[in-house]
Design a protein around this motif. Structure first.
Motif, PDB file in Angstrom:
ATOM      1  N   VAL A  35       0.832  -1.648   0.052  1.00  0.00           N
ATOM      2  CA  VAL A  35      -0.251  -0.417   0.087  1.00  0.00           C
ATOM      3  C   VAL A  35       0.685   1.420   0.175  1.00  0.00           C
ATOM      4  CG1 VAL A  35      -1.744   1.263   1.209  1.00  0.00           C
ATOM      5  CG2 VAL A  35      -1.594  -1.164   0.829  1.00  0.00           C
ATOM      6  N   VAL A  36       2.098   1.523   1.110  1.00  0.00           N
ATOM      7  CA  VAL A  36       2.785   2.493   0.881  1.00  0.00           C
ATOM      8  C   VAL A  36       4.054   1.523   1.012  1.00  0.00           C
ATOM      9  CG1 VAL A  36       1.313   4.205   1.866  1.00  0.00           C
ATOM     10  CG2 VAL A  36       2.487   2.770   3.809  1.00  0.00           C
ATOM     11  N   PRO A  37       5.085   1.536  -0.239  1.00  0.00           N
ATOM     12  CA  PRO A  37       6.018   1.144  -0.699  1.00  0.00           C
ATOM     13  C   PRO A  37       7.343   2.462  -0.144  1.00  0.00           C
ATOM     14  CG  PRO A  37       4.625   1.270  -2.857  1.00  0.00           C
ATOM     15  CD  PRO A  37       3.836   1.087  -1.015  1.00  0.00           C
ATOM     16  N   ASP A  38       6.699   3.366  -0.384  1.00  0.00           N
ATOM     17  CA  ASP A  38       7.529   4.963   0.238  1.00  0.00           C
ATOM     18  C   ASP A  38       8.099   4.776   1.220  1.00  0.00           C
ATOM     19  OD1 ASP A  38       7.426   5.187  -3.072  1.00  0.00           O
ATOM     20  OD2 ASP A  38       6.308   6.787  -2.329  1.00  0.00           O
ATOM     21  N   TYR A  39       7.716   3.735   2.074  1.00  0.00           N
ATOM     22  CA  TYR A  39       7.924   4.215   3.369  1.00  0.00           C
ATOM     23  C   TYR A  39       8.055   2.713   3.697  1.00  0.00           C
ATOM     24  CZ  TYR A  39       4.926   8.031   3.808  1.00  0.00           C
ATOM     25  OH  TYR A  39       4.152   8.909   4.231  1.00  0.00           O
ATOM     26  N   SER A  40       8.745   2.177   2.694  1.00  0.00           N
ATOM     27  CA  SER A  40       9.846   0.058   3.354  1.00  0.00           C
ATOM     28  C   SER A  40      11.039   1.007   4.494  1.00  0.00           C
ATOM     29  CB  SER A  40      10.359  -0.098   2.296  1.00  0.00           C
ATOM     30  OG  SER A  40      11.154   1.094   1.282  1.00  0.00           O
ATOM     31  N   TYR A  41      11.354   2.040   4.673  1.00  0.00           N
ATOM     32  CA  TYR A  41      12.103   2.181   5.067  1.00  0.00           C
ATOM     33  C   TYR A  41      11.386   1.805   6.746  1.00  0.00           C
ATOM     34  CZ  TYR A  41      10.464   6.845   6.210  1.00  0.00           C
ATOM     35  OH  TYR A  41       9.606   8.239   6.157  1.00  0.00           O
ATOM     36  N   LEU A  42      10.848   1.842   7.323  1.00  0.00           N
ATOM     37  CA  LEU A  42       9.500   1.708   8.578  1.00  0.00           C
ATOM     38  C   LEU A  42       9.487   0.004   8.591  1.00  0.00           C
ATOM     39  CD1 LEU A  42       7.023   4.872   8.604  1.00  0.00           C
ATOM     40  CD2 LEU A  42       9.832   4.411  10.052  1.00  0.00           C
ATOM     41  N   ILE A  43       9.892  -0.434   7.758  1.00  0.00           N
ATOM     42  CA  ILE A  43       9.293  -1.832   8.365  1.00  0.00           C
ATOM     43  C   ILE A  43       9.940  -2.708   9.101  1.00  0.00           C
ATOM     44  CG2 ILE A  43      10.641  -4.667   7.199  1.00  0.00           C
ATOM     45  CD1 ILE A  43       9.460  -2.823   4.135  1.00  0.00           C
ATOM     46  N   PRO A  44      11.207  -2.324   9.469  1.00  0.00           N
ATOM     47  CA  PRO A  44      11.905  -3.180  11.094  1.00  0.00           C
ATOM     48  C   PRO A  44      10.608  -2.111  11.840  1.00  0.00           C
ATOM     49  CG  PRO A  44      13.385  -2.664   9.986  1.00  0.00           C
ATOM     50  CD  PRO A  44      12.453  -1.916   9.228  1.00  0.00           C
ATOM     51  N   LEU A  45      10.566  -1.054  12.337  1.00  0.00           N
ATOM     52  CA  LEU A  45       9.335  -0.988  13.138  1.00  0.00           C
ATOM     53  C   LEU A  45       8.110  -1.132  13.242  1.00  0.00           C
ATOM     54  CD1 LEU A  45       9.388   1.212  15.487  1.00  0.00           C
ATOM     55  CD2 LEU A  45       8.849   3.527  14.044  1.00  0.00           C
ATOM     56  N   ALA A  46       7.042  -0.861  12.233  1.00  0.00           N
ATOM     57  CA  ALA A  46       6.378  -1.839  11.950  1.00  0.00           C
ATOM     58  C   ALA A  46       6.052  -3.253  12.003  1.00  0.00           C
ATOM     59  CB  ALA A  46       6.032  -1.662  10.176  1.00  0.00           C
ATOM     60  N   ALA A  47       7.333  -3.726  11.904  1.00  0.00           N
ATOM     61  CA  ALA A  47       6.806  -5.279  12.407  1.00  0.00           C
ATOM     62  C   ALA A  47       6.645  -5.520  13.785  1.00  0.00           C
ATOM     63  CB  ALA A  47       8.469  -6.462  11.710  1.00  0.00           C
ATOM     64  N   ILE A  48       7.457  -4.979  14.407  1.00  0.00           N
ATOM     65  CA  ILE A  48       7.792  -5.081  16.130  1.00  0.00           C
ATOM     66  C   ILE A  48       6.706  -4.610  16.351  1.00  0.00           C
ATOM     67  CG2 ILE A  48       8.410  -4.482  17.830  1.00  0.00           C
ATOM     68  CD1 ILE A  48      10.985  -3.791  16.399  1.00  0.00           C
ATOM     69  N   ILE A  49       5.907  -3.523  15.735  1.00  0.00           N
ATOM     70  CA  ILE A  49       4.207  -2.708  16.420  1.00  0.00           C
ATOM     71  C   ILE A  49       3.346  -4.201  16.091  1.00  0.00           C
ATOM     72  CG2 ILE A  49       2.523  -1.223  15.611  1.00  0.00           C
ATOM     73  CD1 ILE A  49       4.909   1.224  14.926  1.00  0.00           C
ATOM     74  N   GLY A  50       3.717  -4.516  15.117  1.00  0.00           N
ATOM     75  CA  GLY A  50       2.275  -5.838  14.332  1.00  0.00           C
ATOM     76  C   GLY A  50       2.487  -6.992  15.081  1.00  0.00           C
ATOM     77  N   GLY A  51       3.568  -7.440  15.564  1.00  0.00           N
ATOM     78  CA  GLY A  51       3.557  -8.696  16.632  1.00  0.00           C
ATOM     79  C   GLY A  51       2.952  -8.268  17.761  1.00  0.00           C
TER      80      GLY A  51
END
Length: 331
Positions: free
Chosen positions: A111-127
């Motif tokens: 959906v928002v691939p421009d924010y791929s640099y946030l993936i590690p943080l997003a994974a921690i939030i999702g988990g």
């Protein structure tokens, strides 16, 4: 006269280290251009030809390093969750943690691939969100948290997030091919940059896990012993769960859904070195690295030039092993 029973643990540790080194060298040498162990060592030391140097340092060595990091992370996560739930069938993938991390990562990728640099943080939030849902659903005013309710809640949360992954896949099917390898738990195409991103996260998680060995042993001994020692069971379970969620989430953010490492490896470690987390947890770290490395090497070499993601290899092996544990445990 008391019969002396030899301690097998030092021999097991030496054997595991030898297997670890051999597996790393074999994995680095196997591929379209095959190298013997001697040639691999020679190339690593800088005495090989230019083509071999490029293949090893740009493609194979980063992938091997990443497999070692991810395998150790998932094994430690599974071992801690099994201590929390006092159940050998607990696993980050089976309790919703991996799926929760996967939803947030997949959302960014599609959906928002421009924010791929946030993936590690997003994974921690999702988990973390998935774990929060599991614990809130499992909590009862009378009795607090129990392992059975945590596991049942995890199954329900896993189903919900699995549905969310399916919905995102349908809504953004035109962008799905780029995320397909990640969804299947593939290490393909990873470079040294991915290793350097994952390394500090992993080191922090390993240190936290090793520092929690005493708490894991207290939970392993049972609720009555924990109460007698003056320990707060809910606080112990929560602190260990946070570390487990963190390790699983950062792993998912890099390589996607690789299941059953956290289920199979701690069980194997307990069979080999016992249930004491002073040995079981460090051994699980080494064994987890070894298992994922073998799975990835098998997947990329057995059907060459086709490549089977490590997540699929582990699902094929781990599924039957899960059923075996259920049957053995009489569940």
């Amino acid at each position: 006269m008391t019969q002396h029973i030899p301690n097998r643990k030092p021999a097991l540790l030496v054997t595991a280290c030898i297997m670890f080194v051999v597996a790393v060298l074999l994995s680095i040498g196997l591929g379209s251009v095959r190298l013997t162990i001697a040639e691999t060592i020679k190339t690593i030391l800088g005495h090989g030809d230019a083509a071999s140097q490029t293949i090893l340092w740009d493609i194979r060595i980063p992938r091997v390093f990443l497999a070692l990091l991810i395998g150790a992370n998932l094994a430690a996560s599974g071992a801690l969750l099994q201590a929390v739930m006092q159940n050998p069938l607990a696993d980050p993938g089976l309790t919703g943690v991996s799926s929760g991390a996967a939803v947030t990562v997949l959302f960014i990728m599609l959906v928002v691939p421009d924010y791929s640099y946030l993936i590690p943080l997003a994974a921690i939030i999702g988990g973390g969100a998935a774990a929060g849902m599991v614990y809130s659903m499992a909590w009862k005013k009378q009795g607090g948290l129990t392992p059975v309710r945590i596991i049942l809640s995890g199954v329900a949360v896993n189903a919900v997030f699995g549905g969310a992954i399916g919905l995102l896949s349908i809504l953004y099917s035109d962008k799905l091919p780029g995320a397909l390898q990640w969804m299947n738990g593939s290490l393909s195409g990873k470079g040294m940059g991915d290793v350097m991103v994952m390394l500090p996260y992993s080191i922090v998680g390993w240190i936290a896990a090793l520092l929690s060995i005493r708490q894991a042993n207290i939970l392993r001994l049972g609720e009555q012993v924990a109460h007698n020692l003056g320990q707060n069971l809910h606080r112990l379970r929560l602190s260990l769960s946070i570390i487990a969620v963190y390790l699983a989430a950062v792993s998912v953010s890099t390589v996607g859904l690789v299941g059953f490492i956290g289920l199979v490896v701690p069980h194997m470690a307990r069979m080999l070195v016992g249930s004491d987390y002073r040995l079981c947890l460090p051994f699980s770290l080494v064994l987890g690295s070894l298992v994922l490395l073998v799975a990835d090497t098998f997947g990329r070499t057995s059907f060459a030039p086709l490549e089977i993601p490590a997540g699929i290899v582990m699902a094929i092996v781990g599924g039957p092993y899960f059923l075996y544990l259920m049957r053995k445990g009489g569940m």
